[in-house]
Scaffold this active site. Structure first.
Site, PDB file in Angstrom:
ATOM      1  N   LYS A  86       0.787  -1.150  -0.124  1.00  0.00           N
ATOM      2  CA  LYS A  86      -0.022   0.177  -0.048  1.00  0.00           C
ATOM      3  C   LYS A  86       0.821   1.153  -0.017  1.00  0.00           C
ATOM      4  CE  LYS A  86      -4.037   0.586   2.293  1.00  0.00           C
ATOM      5  NZ  LYS A  86      -4.785   0.533   3.469  1.00  0.00           N
TER       6      LYS A  86
HETATM    7  C1  E4P Z   1      -7.724   1.457   3.843  1.00  0.00           C
HETATM    8  O1  E4P Z   1      -7.329   1.075   2.883  1.00  0.00           O
HETATM    9  C2  E4P Z   1      -7.824   2.705   4.684  1.00  0.00           C
HETATM   10  O2  E4P Z   1      -6.521   2.850   5.174  1.00  0.00           O
HETATM   11  C3  E4P Z   1      -9.059   2.698   5.687  1.00  0.00           C
HETATM   12  O3  E4P Z   1     -10.050   2.156   5.234  1.00  0.00           O
HETATM   13  C4  E4P Z   1      -9.294   3.966   6.303  1.00  0.00           C
HETATM   14  O4  E4P Z   1     -10.211   4.021   7.072  1.00  0.00           O
HETATM   15  P1  E4P Z   1     -10.716   4.989   8.052  1.00  0.00           P
HETATM   16  O5  E4P Z   1     -11.232   6.199   7.406  1.00  0.00           O
HETATM   17  O6  E4P Z   1     -12.095   4.286   8.826  1.00  0.00           O
HETATM   18  O7  E4P Z   1      -9.517   5.237   8.849  1.00  0.00           O
END
Ligand code: E4P
Length: 226
Positions: A86
């Protein structure tokens, strides 16, 4: 639609992996920190639960292309299986993407908030982009509408990149994203469970149980057919 679990909680991952058609697990630094566990053993424990074939995404903390690529190689070698790095979108992330791809490392470009960011990530060669639906909704920017635009642009330009919508707080957001052709979603376990349960379903099943019991008592189909 591909369903991924957005958590590093081992109990939730075990549960989702057992009961749901799970495509993989996504993590981020906040999600991992929440578990207060040793980093690499914990990621390896996730891999152990989901097996080598399911997608496992771990986010880099690095800020230069060289360091991002180094993280990708190290994590791929340490974790193994169907691994994706990521990478939060940035100039360094865009530079690192084709290098990671040339080394056979999957790239999920994350922290996406606009269709323009998504299109540029796709052009750089990202396999997935992760728009943050709830965080957009929170600033009254309509996360699902932005996501729909990304899907449309990928179609117009024939991009292979898939949209992996992230940051969900309710079932309706997931439904709306599916309606605009989103390819995949990553959600916490409570949202998967929220999708499954419906009071009308409970009432329907209770009715079947009552009607069956009137005629067959506590006998099961197994009792009657064996
Ligand atoms: C996933 O890739 C993201 O990092 C995550 O869903 C962010 O979610 P949040 O807005 O609940 O922190």
């Amino acid at each position: 639609m591909l369903y991924l679990l957005d958590t590093a909680n081992l109990a939730d991952i075990k549960h989702a992996n057992e009961f749901y058609p799970l495509y993989g697990v996504t993590t981020n630094p906040s999600i991992i920190s929440k578990e207060k566990a040793e980093f690499l053993p914990h990621i390896k424990a996730i891999r152990e639960i989901i097996g080598p074939d399911k997608m496992l995404c771990v986010q880099t903390m690095e800020k230069t292309a060289e360091d991002i690529v180094r993280d990708g190689e190290m994590l791929r070698d340490a974790i193994g299986g169907n691994f994706y790095l990521k990478v939060p979108i940035s100039e360094a992330g865009l530079k690192a993407t084709p290098i990671l791809k040339s080394k056979g490392i999957g790239v999920l470009m994350t922290a996406i908030f606009t269709p323009a960011q998504a299109l540029l990530s796709a052009k750089a060669g990202a396999d997935f982009v992760a728009p943050y639906v709830n965080r957009l909704d929170n600033i009254v920017a309509d996360g699902c509408a932005a996501l729909g635009e990304i899907v449309k642009q990928f179609e117009i330009y024939g991009m292979n990149c898939k949209v992996l919508a992230a940051s969900f707080k309710n079932v309706e957001q997931v439904h709306k994203c599916a309606s605009v052709g989103c390819h995949s979603v990553t959600v916490p376990l409570n949202i998967l469970q929220g999708i499954v349960s419906h009071p009308m379903t409970d009432m329907a099943v209770a009715g079947f149980d009552r009607d069956w019991a009137k005629v067959y008592g506590d006998k099961t189909i197994f009792d009657l057919v064996k």
